[in-house]
Enzyme design. Sequence first.
Site, PDB file in Angstrom:
ATOM      1  N   VAL A   1       0.836  -1.204   0.000  1.00  0.00           N
ATOM      2  CA  VAL A   1       0.000   0.000   0.000  1.00  0.00           C
ATOM      3  C   VAL A   1       0.871   1.254   0.000  1.00  0.00           C
ATOM      4  O   VAL A   1       0.621   2.213  -0.747  1.00  0.00           O
ATOM      5  CB  VAL A   1      -0.967  -0.004   1.196  1.00  0.00           C
ATOM      6  CG1 VAL A   1      -1.733   1.318   1.282  1.00  0.00           C
ATOM      7  CG2 VAL A   1      -1.956  -1.164   1.084  1.00  0.00           C
ATOM      8  N   CYS A   2       1.923   1.245   0.804  1.00  0.00           N
ATOM      9  CA  CYS A   2       2.806   2.409   0.891  1.00  0.00           C
ATOM     10  C   CYS A   2       3.507   2.684  -0.441  1.00  0.00           C
ATOM     11  O   CYS A   2       3.743   3.846  -0.797  1.00  0.00           O
ATOM     12  CB  CYS A   2       3.838   2.219   1.991  1.00  0.00           C
ATOM     13  SG  CYS A   2       3.118   2.137   3.645  1.00  0.00           S
ATOM     14  N   THR A   3       3.828   1.640  -1.172  1.00  0.00           N
ATOM     15  CA  THR A   3       4.453   1.832  -2.488  1.00  0.00           C
ATOM     16  C   THR A   3       3.515   2.580  -3.426  1.00  0.00           C
ATOM     17  O   THR A   3       3.933   3.487  -4.156  1.00  0.00           O
ATOM     18  CB  THR A   3       4.853   0.477  -3.091  1.00  0.00           C
ATOM     19  OG1 THR A   3       5.777  -0.174  -2.206  1.00  0.00           O
ATOM     20  CG2 THR A   3       5.505   0.645  -4.457  1.00  0.00           C
TER      21      THR A   3
END
Length: 218
Positions: free
Chosen positions: A44-46
């Site tokens: 998700v952070c990517t």
Amino acid sequence: MGLRINDTIPDLKVETDQGSLSLHEFIGDNWAILFSHPKDFTPVCTTEFGAVAQLADEWEKRNTKVIGISVDGVEDHKKWKGDIETFAGAKAGFPIIADTDLAVAKAFDMLPAEAYLPDGRTPNDTATVRVVFIVGPDKKLKLSMTYPMNVGRNFAEVLRALDGLQTAAANSVATPANWNVGDDVVIPATVSNEDAKAKFGEFTTHFPYLRTAPLPKS
């Protein structure tokens, strides 16, 4: 005591993938957005860092600097940026703080003072390090939003909120629900009808405490 709206953010000296910097010097006379992440190489952070990279022109239009925070080290950040840029199809030109000692996470009240990184840790150990902070040129916190690990941040909303904050600061107004640039603004209750007319011309009185008007053309 946690960091609250209108508190001055701590002027921490930090290491990033682009070298050492002071948060206050980095912000300078700009607005700034700090967005934090619990670990590098997380899915998700990517996608979120990718969205930030794709919005580079929008941040520049708004005189806004962006800086990421993750609890992994500089070398991991540099490697992760390759994945971010591949996914986004855009250069990730912003720095990412290497918060390996959790100094930023604790100073910004994302983790308790006694927190530490265990051996073999997972993102769950730092799950609360998923906050967006918008900071004004006065180095004061203007807005924060916290997200769980399984819900990606909405950067259209981050942009909208930034526009609202900048509009409110520049014009001494407030913005109503779902406001976007070009919509009517809220006239503060402390402004008399006479002063409101002088500043805005015609305005709409919904209730004695709720008046709206278009922003005057600059």
